[in-house]
Design a protein around this motif. Sequence first.
Motif, PDB file in Angstrom:
ATOM      1  N   VAL A  78     -53.647 -19.623   1.738  1.00  8.03           N
ATOM      2  CA  VAL A  78     -54.495 -20.124   0.648  1.00  8.03           C
ATOM      3  C   VAL A  78     -54.779 -18.966  -0.292  1.00  8.03           C
ATOM      4  O   VAL A  78     -55.230 -17.896   0.147  1.00  8.03           O
ATOM      5  CB  VAL A  78     -55.812 -20.706   1.178  1.00  8.03           C
ATOM      6  N   SER A  79     -54.532 -19.172  -1.557  1.00  6.61           N
ATOM      7  CA  SER A  79     -54.737 -18.100  -2.528  1.00  6.61           C
ATOM      8  C   SER A  79     -56.217 -17.740  -2.655  1.00  6.61           C
ATOM      9  O   SER A  79     -57.068 -18.619  -2.793  1.00  6.61           O
ATOM     10  CB  SER A  79     -54.205 -18.526  -3.897  1.00  6.61           C
ATOM     11  N   PRO A  80     -56.538 -16.440  -2.656  1.00  2.96           N
ATOM     12  CA  PRO A  80     -57.926 -16.023  -2.862  1.00  2.96           C
ATOM     13  C   PRO A  80     -58.278 -15.832  -4.334  1.00  2.96           C
ATOM     14  O   PRO A  80     -59.417 -15.498  -4.662  1.00  2.96           O
ATOM     15  CB  PRO A  80     -57.985 -14.682  -2.112  1.00  2.96           C
ATOM     16  N   VAL A  81     -57.295 -15.998  -5.222  1.00  6.17           N
ATOM     17  CA  VAL A  81     -57.527 -15.737  -6.646  1.00  6.17           C
ATOM     18  C   VAL A  81     -57.012 -16.905  -7.488  1.00  6.17           C
ATOM     19  O   VAL A  81     -56.170 -17.694  -7.058  1.00  6.17           O
ATOM     20  CB  VAL A  81     -56.845 -14.438  -7.110  1.00  6.17           C
TER      21      VAL A  81
ATOM     22  N   SER B  75     -52.141 -15.252  -8.381  1.00  9.05           N
ATOM     23  CA  SER B  75     -51.929 -15.976  -7.136  1.00  9.05           C
ATOM     24  C   SER B  75     -50.501 -15.786  -6.634  1.00  9.05           C
ATOM     25  O   SER B  75     -50.269 -15.553  -5.447  1.00  9.05           O
ATOM     26  CB  SER B  75     -52.224 -17.461  -7.350  1.00  9.05           C
ATOM     27  N   GLY B  76     -49.539 -15.860  -7.541  1.00  7.05           N
ATOM     28  CA  GLY B  76     -48.147 -15.631  -7.151  1.00  7.05           C
ATOM     29  C   GLY B  76     -47.922 -14.218  -6.660  1.00  7.05           C
ATOM     30  O   GLY B  76     -47.123 -13.992  -5.745  1.00  7.05           O
ATOM     31  N   GLY B  77     -48.631 -13.261  -7.263  1.00  5.86           N
ATOM     32  CA  GLY B  77     -48.505 -11.880  -6.802  1.00  5.86           C
ATOM     33  C   GLY B  77     -49.036 -11.699  -5.402  1.00  5.86           C
ATOM     34  O   GLY B  77     -48.447 -10.972  -4.589  1.00  5.86           O
ATOM     35  N   VAL B  78     -50.159 -12.372  -5.095  1.00  6.82           N
ATOM     36  CA  VAL B  78     -50.695 -12.304  -3.735  1.00  6.82           C
ATOM     37  C   VAL B  78     -49.707 -12.914  -2.748  1.00  6.82           C
ATOM     38  O   VAL B  78     -49.426 -12.351  -1.687  1.00  6.82           O
ATOM     39  CB  VAL B  78     -52.056 -13.010  -3.649  1.00  6.82           C
ATOM     40  N   ALA B  79     -49.163 -14.083  -3.087  1.00  3.56           N
ATOM     41  CA  ALA B  79     -48.178 -14.719  -2.208  1.00  3.56           C
ATOM     42  C   ALA B  79     -46.982 -13.810  -1.983  1.00  3.56           C
ATOM     43  O   ALA B  79     -46.396 -13.776  -0.894  1.00  3.56           O
ATOM     44  CB  ALA B  79     -47.736 -16.055  -2.804  1.00  3.56           C
ATOM     45  N   GLY B  80     -46.632 -13.035  -3.010  1.00  2.00           N
ATOM     46  CA  GLY B  80     -45.503 -12.119  -2.875  1.00  2.00           C
ATOM     47  C   GLY B  80     -45.713 -11.052  -1.828  1.00  2.00           C
ATOM     48  O   GLY B  80     -44.741 -10.520  -1.272  1.00  2.00           O
TER      49      GLY B  80
ATOM     50  N   VAL C 180     -52.579  -2.365  -5.007  1.00  2.00           N
ATOM     51  CA  VAL C 180     -51.186  -2.813  -4.823  1.00  2.00           C
ATOM     52  C   VAL C 180     -50.647  -3.451  -6.099  1.00  2.00           C
ATOM     53  O   VAL C 180     -49.565  -4.041  -6.099  1.00  2.00           O
ATOM     54  CB  VAL C 180     -51.077  -3.805  -3.642  1.00  2.00           C
ATOM     55  N   GLY C 181     -51.405  -3.340  -7.192  1.00  2.00           N
ATOM     56  CA  GLY C 181     -50.933  -3.818  -8.483  1.00  2.00           C
ATOM     57  C   GLY C 181     -50.787  -5.322  -8.587  1.00  2.00           C
ATOM     58  O   GLY C 181     -49.895  -5.809  -9.291  1.00  2.00           O
ATOM     59  N   VAL C 182     -51.659  -6.068  -7.927  1.00  2.00           N
ATOM     60  CA  VAL C 182     -51.564  -7.532  -7.908  1.00  2.00           C
ATOM     61  C   VAL C 182     -52.793  -8.136  -8.569  1.00  2.00           C
ATOM     62  O   VAL C 182     -53.924  -7.700  -8.315  1.00  2.00           O
ATOM     63  CB  VAL C 182     -51.436  -8.051  -6.459  1.00  2.00           C
TER      64      VAL C 182
ATOM     65  N   PRO D   2     -56.165 -10.027   0.973  1.00  2.00           N
ATOM     66  CA  PRO D   2     -54.794  -9.816   1.459  1.00  2.00           C
ATOM     67  C   PRO D   2     -54.466  -8.370   1.784  1.00  2.00           C
ATOM     68  O   PRO D   2     -53.489  -8.105   2.494  1.00  2.00           O
ATOM     69  CB  PRO D   2     -53.921 -10.331   0.309  1.00  2.00           C
ATOM     70  N   VAL D   3     -55.270  -7.448   1.296  1.00  2.00           N
ATOM     71  CA  VAL D   3     -55.026  -6.025   1.555  1.00  2.00           C
ATOM     72  C   VAL D   3     -55.895  -5.525   2.700  1.00  2.00           C
ATOM     73  O   VAL D   3     -55.394  -4.941   3.668  1.00  2.00           O
ATOM     74  CB  VAL D   3     -55.285  -5.179   0.286  1.00  2.00           C
TER      75      VAL D   3
END
Length: 313
Positions: free
Chosen positions: A228-231, A253-258, A248-250, A201-202
């Motif tokens: 789709v979540s990568p984690v 899965s919810g953090g990635v979606a954020g 990015v401090g993530v 995602p980064v």
Amino acid sequence: MRITVISGGEPGARFTRGLLDHLEHHPDLGGAEVTVIANTGDDISLWGLRLCPDLDLLVEALGTAGGAGSSHVVGDELAALGLEPQWYPVSDREMGVHVARTAWLGRGDSLSQVTAHLARTRGVPDTVRILPMSDVPVETHVVLDGPEDQRAVHVQQWRRELASPGAARFVVAGLDRAHPGTEVLDAVRSADVVLLPPSDPVLALGIVLGVPGVRDALRGTSAPVVGVSPVVDDVPAPQPLAASLATVGVVTSGGVAGLFKDLLDGWVVDPADAGAAPAGSRWATAAHTAPLAESAPADVAATALAHALSLRS
């Protein structure tokens, strides 16, 4: 049906291959057109040649002209001659693509035109378009903290030679000057469905979304945007994904979606994270039926597409 995929790296190529396989085996989805918008932040110039790793991954994954068993005569000769760098392995087949791309770019063809030609010659179906996120050269560099000062290396060297050590930050050279092609924006705006594979995602999706105009187009499209979540929350992310997420401090899965909260409509997660969606999030979460890491790409793509179609009504 018009499906647009924002892709980066091997996860994006595998997901898109799986999507095509799923479409092929479901006649009710026949005639779907797939447009893949690819990250070009991994592009690099080596040995006087222009290399576009993510575009090449897609062309090879989606085409029919397989390259199994390609020799490494040229790469071995370059190493024998001591030509640097030697941390980027290259097969003779890949070298042919790099030489051709560099020649076509040198005569004035755009990266989009070159990619379309490579796709046709490699047997990518006519119903599939592979588009670079921009025709303007963009390169991602990683800033590393040293014992005395910081240094920057290309993201390819960071991954391949240095094994993805901790990064202070990422710098994307040329991104401020990049602009998406007309086809890129049209593919987002006119889509019936937009899918985000489990790419980084980064360093993949984030780079594509950083091209001026792309994120706005995704915010404004009437199509559902499903990722789709990568984690998985309870499983440490592998390198280099863990290193990029750390900047990015993530970690969840919810953090990635954020990271995509301004444009996301749906989010596909591992069954272990089925109840982990942040309270009040605007995206609708769907759990895959089996662990994501153990599932066939076609099954993961099918879940993402079905979730997106359910959000259209």
